[in-house]
Motif scaffolding. Structure first.
Motif, mmCIF file in Angstrom:
data_model
loop_
_atom_site.group_PDB
_atom_site.id
_atom_site.type_symbol
_atom_site.label_atom_id
_atom_site.label_comp_id
_atom_site.label_asym_id
_atom_site.label_seq_id
_atom_site.Cartn_x
_atom_site.Cartn_y
_atom_site.Cartn_z
ATOM 1 N N HIS A 1 45.060 33.852 47.455
ATOM 2 C CA HIS A 1 44.681 32.675 46.668
ATOM 3 C C HIS A 1 43.601 32.997 45.645
ATOM 4 C CE1 HIS A 1 47.069 29.768 48.859
ATOM 5 N NE2 HIS A 1 46.696 30.359 49.983
ATOM 6 N N THR A 2 42.832 34.054 45.920
ATOM 7 C CA THR A 2 41.708 34.339 45.027
ATOM 8 C C THR A 2 42.073 35.349 43.940
ATOM 9 O OG1 THR A 2 40.862 36.169 46.356
ATOM 10 C CG2 THR A 2 40.085 33.974 46.928
ATOM 11 N N LEU A 3 43.269 35.978 44.012
ATOM 12 C CA LEU A 3 43.581 37.045 43.054
ATOM 13 C C LEU A 3 43.592 36.586 41.588
ATOM 14 C CD1 LEU A 3 46.100 39.321 44.980
ATOM 15 C CD2 LEU A 3 43.680 39.713 44.465
ATOM 16 N N PRO A 4 44.192 35.410 41.282
ATOM 17 C CA PRO A 4 44.104 34.961 39.881
ATOM 18 C C PRO A 4 42.651 34.771 39.443
ATOM 19 C CG PRO A 4 45.589 33.548 41.146
ATOM 20 C CD PRO A 4 44.941 34.467 42.114
ATOM 21 N N ILE A 5 41.823 34.272 40.355
ATOM 22 C CA ILE A 5 40.403 34.079 40.047
ATOM 23 C C ILE A 5 39.756 35.442 39.799
ATOM 24 C CG2 ILE A 5 38.278 32.945 40.800
ATOM 25 C CD1 ILE A 5 40.563 31.007 40.861
ATOM 26 N N CYS A 6 40.217 36.444 40.573
ATOM 27 C CA CYS A 6 39.668 37.795 40.422
ATOM 28 C C CYS A 6 39.820 38.271 38.985
ATOM 29 C CB CYS A 6 40.376 38.741 41.390
ATOM 30 S SG CYS A 6 39.805 40.436 41.282
ATOM 31 N N VAL A 7 41.040 38.141 38.444
ATOM 32 C CA VAL A 7 41.293 38.577 37.063
ATOM 33 C C VAL A 7 40.385 37.806 36.094
ATOM 34 C CG1 VAL A 7 43.037 38.802 35.259
ATOM 35 C CG2 VAL A 7 43.683 39.098 37.660
ATOM 36 N N GLY A 8 40.377 36.496 36.244
ATOM 37 C CA GLY A 8 39.593 35.661 35.339
ATOM 38 C C GLY A 8 38.103 35.929 35.428
ATOM 39 N N PHE A 9 37.605 36.074 36.668
ATOM 40 C CA PHE A 9 36.165 36.276 36.850
ATOM 41 C C PHE A 9 35.730 37.651 36.365
ATOM 42 C CE2 PHE A 9 34.351 33.090 40.136
ATOM 43 C CZ PHE A 9 34.743 32.068 39.319
ATOM 44 N N LEU A 10 36.578 38.675 36.576
ATOM 45 C CA LEU A 10 36.193 40.010 36.085
ATOM 46 C C LEU A 10 36.093 39.964 34.567
ATOM 47 C CD1 LEU A 10 38.162 42.491 38.369
ATOM 48 C CD2 LEU A 10 35.697 42.073 38.303
ATOM 49 N N PHE A 11 37.078 39.314 33.949
ATOM 50 C CA PHE A 11 37.124 39.227 32.486
ATOM 51 C C PHE A 11 35.934 38.428 31.948
ATOM 52 C CE2 PHE A 11 38.448 36.897 28.693
ATOM 53 C CZ PHE A 11 38.885 37.919 27.880
#
Lengths: 244, 107
Positions: free
Chosen positions: A26-36
């Motif tokens: 569930h957190t993987l899309p957030i991972c991409v967005g937050f890293l960016f």
């Protein structure tokens, strides 16, 4: 007696692993967005001359993305703690309403409740509010890992961005626009999500009017007061309409 | 700003942020229902705040030499791109790169 304790510890560990595995996807899309986004934030701070410790500590302790971008401006202007305090309350006022929505869900979580509230950013809130873990997964640990993972992504992104700033050199003029872009996109998303655009228009209209009246450095507090006043009047009218 | 003033500012931001996160749990301990006016504000304020944040971001641009023209171009492009592709990261990335190109080489 000796074998009882290790068994119990193992059960607790199994429960945690299960919750972690359920939370991660569930957190993987957030991972991409937050890293960016975190990297652009770290990069922005580095370009303004701050050490990487600033984005590292600020992302760890403030952990409210939009407010961290706003804090960059605060740190670059004259020292004004009262203004900083009210600006923070205003920018983060939405958390009050996240809290109201989570009063029930965060009940009976023991020590985890403190961290769940501490780390309640927009993204962790939306996952914890909407997603229900499978029945065999502990809800408390699931929400804990959602919050923790998102927190880690953000801190990692911010620190990485600041460190990259030491290595990569290019003209960063205008990079602060990433914050404007973020809010414009959030505005569009919210606009399309709701059929009643009055709240969005009240916020935008009151802010623009106060910006023109009070100029850039003094418009925030009047804009906030005017917004709340508009909603109070609007609610009175709605109440009257429903009464008659 | 001195370093200690910066630390105080950051601590105040932390305090303010935590106040907004913890306050509902302190005011309404388990089992208490908030008044209707608070619940109403809870449904509308999140939408208004984003509009205010957008204005906050462009607040200085109006009084600059081009009166916010580069901002207006970049924001319009983001709106079009986001309506079309609905990809958050693409919209933010492309919008920022366009704005940087505009202020660095055009304006």
């Amino acid at each position: 007696m000796t074998h009882v304790f290790p068994k119990k510890i193992q059960q607790v560990n199994n429960m945690k692993t299960k919750a972690f595995k359920a939370a991660l996807p569930h957190t993987l899309p957030i991972c991409v967005g937050f890293l960016f986004l975190g990297m652009s934030y770290g990069f922005l701070m580095q370009s303004k001359g701050f050490s990487f410790l600033y984005p590292l500590l600020m992302s760890l302790f403030i952990f409210a993305g939009s407010m961290e971008f706003v804090t960059v401006n605060l740190l670059l202007s004259a020292f004004n703690p009262l203004y900083a305090f009210f600006l923070t309350l205003m920018v983060n006022a939405r958390h009050l309403f996240y809290g109201i929505s989570m009063l029930d869900r965060y009940k009976d979580m023991g020590w985890k409740k403190f961290y769940l509230i501490y780390g309640m950013c927009d993204e962790s809130f939306s996952i914890n509010c909407i997603v229900s873990p499978p029945p065999d997964v502990d809800k408390g640990w699931f929400m804990f890992f959602v919050t923790l993972l998102n927190h880690l992504y953000w801190v990692a992104g911010a620190t990485l961005g600041a460190l990259l700033g030491y290595v990569i050199h290019f003209d960063t003029k205008g990079i602060g626009f990433v914050m404007t872009a973020l809010f414009v996109v959030m505005f569009i998303d919210q606009w399309e999500e709701r059929s009643d655009h009055t709240p969005a228009l009240i916020g935008l209209g009151c802010s623009l009017a106060c910006l023109l009246l009070f100029k850039a450095d003094n418009f925030i507090l009047p804009a906030m007061a005017l917004t709340v006043l508009c909603f109070a009047l609007k609610r009175d009218n709605t109440d009257k309409e429903t009464d008659t | 700003m001195t370093t200690s003033q910066q630390i105080i500012t950051v601590l105040i931001v932390v305090l303010g942020t935590m106040l907004t996160r913890f306050l509902p749990f302190l005011i309404f301990p388990e089992g208490k229902t908030p008044p209707r006016s608070i619940l109403y504000l809870g449904t509308v304020l999140p939408y208004a705040v984003i509009g205010l944040l957008v204005v906050y971001c462009i607040k200085d641009a109006l009084w600059e030499p081009f009166h916010g023209l580069p901002e207006a171009i970049a924001v319009s492009s983001i709106i079009i791109l986001h309506k079309w592709k609905k990809n958050t990261l693409l919209s933010i990335g492309a919008g920022t790169v366009l704005y940087m190109a505009l202020v660095q080489s055009v304006f």
